[in-house]
Design an enzyme around this catalytic site. Structure first.
Site, PDB file in Angstrom:
ATOM      1  N   ASP A  75       0.824  -1.220   0.000  1.00  0.00           N
ATOM      2  CA  ASP A  75       0.000   0.000   0.000  1.00  0.00           C
ATOM      3  C   ASP A  75       0.852   1.261   0.000  1.00  0.00           C
ATOM      4  O   ASP A  75       2.062   1.226   0.255  1.00  0.00           O
ATOM      5  CB  ASP A  75      -0.952   0.013   1.202  1.00  0.00           C
ATOM      6  CG  ASP A  75      -0.227   0.063   2.547  1.00  0.00           C
ATOM      7  OD1 ASP A  75       0.815  -0.607   2.699  1.00  0.00           O
ATOM      8  OD2 ASP A  75      -0.697   0.794   3.441  1.00  0.00           O
ATOM      9  N   GLU A 129       0.097  -1.172   5.586  1.00  0.00           N
ATOM     10  CA  GLU A 129       1.123  -0.780   6.559  1.00  0.00           C
ATOM     11  C   GLU A 129       0.979   0.674   6.966  1.00  0.00           C
ATOM     12  O   GLU A 129       1.386   1.072   8.055  1.00  0.00           O
ATOM     13  CB  GLU A 129       2.519  -1.022   5.968  1.00  0.00           C
ATOM     14  CG  GLU A 129       3.666  -0.840   6.947  1.00  0.00           C
ATOM     15  CD  GLU A 129       4.194   0.583   7.053  1.00  0.00           C
ATOM     16  OE1 GLU A 129       4.901   0.888   8.018  1.00  0.00           O
ATOM     17  OE2 GLU A 129       3.883   1.426   6.170  1.00  0.00           O
TER      18      GLU A 129
END
Ligand SMILES: [Zn+2]
Length: 357
Positions: A75, A129
């Site tokens: 991400d 994350e």
């Protein structure tokens, strides 16, 4: 959708970085990129592939003496007029170029092109994350399938500008409270001012001498800071309550319990409440694969000051280091970019580490 991760793209870490950046994957929108990565890994005969949510992992099972994890999050933070990627000279710009699709590209490139690494390797590509830890793919897999993460050493390919950043500092949030007695401010001698009492809290912080600690040759620099202050009732009232929020960043030779004891010592005589704490992680340079990795990198390691997911690996008993081509100062920056030469150099270092006899 046709998978843009073609064999030609996978063969070149720079091209692979570009294509990964151009698959938008802001946190909670990782399905498309996870699908592409999963499809690639399932087609590789020397890997066994698993998926949990939008976290994809693949592993070799060669019966080697040690197993290492190469990990990267899929991400990115939200876009900021920096999508898709653009390239100018040696610099590739775009959301995720530094943090951390260039690192993901390293792992994915090796997963596909290296059938017989000298250690067994677990390639771990995880979701979320950049947001709260309840969504973090590493946390979720550690809970659901801890056996997937069994390893002797982990390398987190977060941006470090091509040097090894070891361990990470712990962080503790706390609230120091002062109390007093309310009174009308026209007759303030009837009260006790809690905001004035906070001056002593601030004095102790202002005079605080933070430790510098060297562990395994890595320097860690602690810090204790007031980050918020609240108090006050009304414009004509002596306040009876004031709170100073204090953030303590502590070197990894201290446990959260020891950090808390120290904090209470600093604020002896005051009410102290710890609201949140995350342990640090020791440098993790002793595991044999870590030593061999350090030998493959030309520069000596330095201490990691921020908190990263190496601490999550450390909590699982797996020593971990950070190593990635991006510049950490450019992570989350609208001008985020990565040096193409650093991608090439990092890929060579990792290849050397995983192939040297
Ligand atoms: Zn990152």
């Amino acid at each position: 959708m046709e998978n843009p991760l073609t064999p030609e793209v996978l063969a070149d870490p720079v091209e692979l970085t570009r294509v990964l950046v151009d698959i938008e994957s802001v946190s909670r929108n990782e399905k498309a990129i996870a699908d592409c990565v999963e499809q690639v890994l399932r087609g590789v005969p020397h890997l066994t592939t698993y998926r949990h949510g939008n976290t994809v992992m693949a592993r070799t099972d060669l019966g080697r003496a040690s197993r290492v994890v190469l990990a990267g999050h899929l991400d990115t933070v939200p876009l900021n007029n920096n999508f898709p990627s653009t390239t100018r000279g040696d610099l590739m710009y775009g959301c995720g170029t530094s943090d951390m699709k260039s690192g993901v590209a390293h792992a994915l490139h090796l997963a596909v092109t290296l059938p017989e690494p000298k250690y067994d390797v677990t390639y771990f590509f995880y979701e979320a994350e950049e947001i709260e830890s309840k969504y973090n793919g590493l946390t979720l897999v550690a809970e659901a399938h801890p056996e997937w993460l069994t390893a002797d050493f982990a390398l987190l390919l977060e941006p470090t500008h091509g040097i090894v950043e070891a361990g990470c500092q712990g962080t503790m949030r706390s609230v120091v409270t002062t109390t007093g007695v309310r009174a009308h401010s026209a007759r303030s001698w009837h009260g006790v001012n809690a905001i004035h009492a906070a001056a002593e809290v601030l004095n102790r912080l202002g005079g605080y001498e933070a430790r510098r600690v060297t562990i395994d040759g890595c320097d860690y620099r602690e810090g204790m800071n007031a980050v918020r202050i609240t108090g006050g009732v009304a414009g004509n009232v002596v306040p009876d309550h004031c709170e100073v929020e204090v953030n303590y960043r502590f070197a990894p030779d201290r446990t959260p319990a020891e950090a808390e004891a120290h904090l209470r010592e600093v604020f002896a005589g005051f009410e102290v409440r710890v609201t949140d704490a995350a342990p640090g992680a020791a440098p993790g340079l002793d595991a044999p694969p870590a030593k061999e990795f350090l030998a493959a990198v030309d520069a000596p390691p330095i201490g990691k000051l921020g908190w990263t997911d190496v601490a999550r690996f450390a909590a699982m008993g797996i020593p971990a280091l950070n190593f990635g081509p991006g510049d950490p100062n450019l992570a989350h920056h609208p001008n985020e970019h990565v040096e193409i030469s650093k991608i090439r150099a990092g890929a060579e270092t990792l290849h050397r580490w995983l192939t040297l006899p």
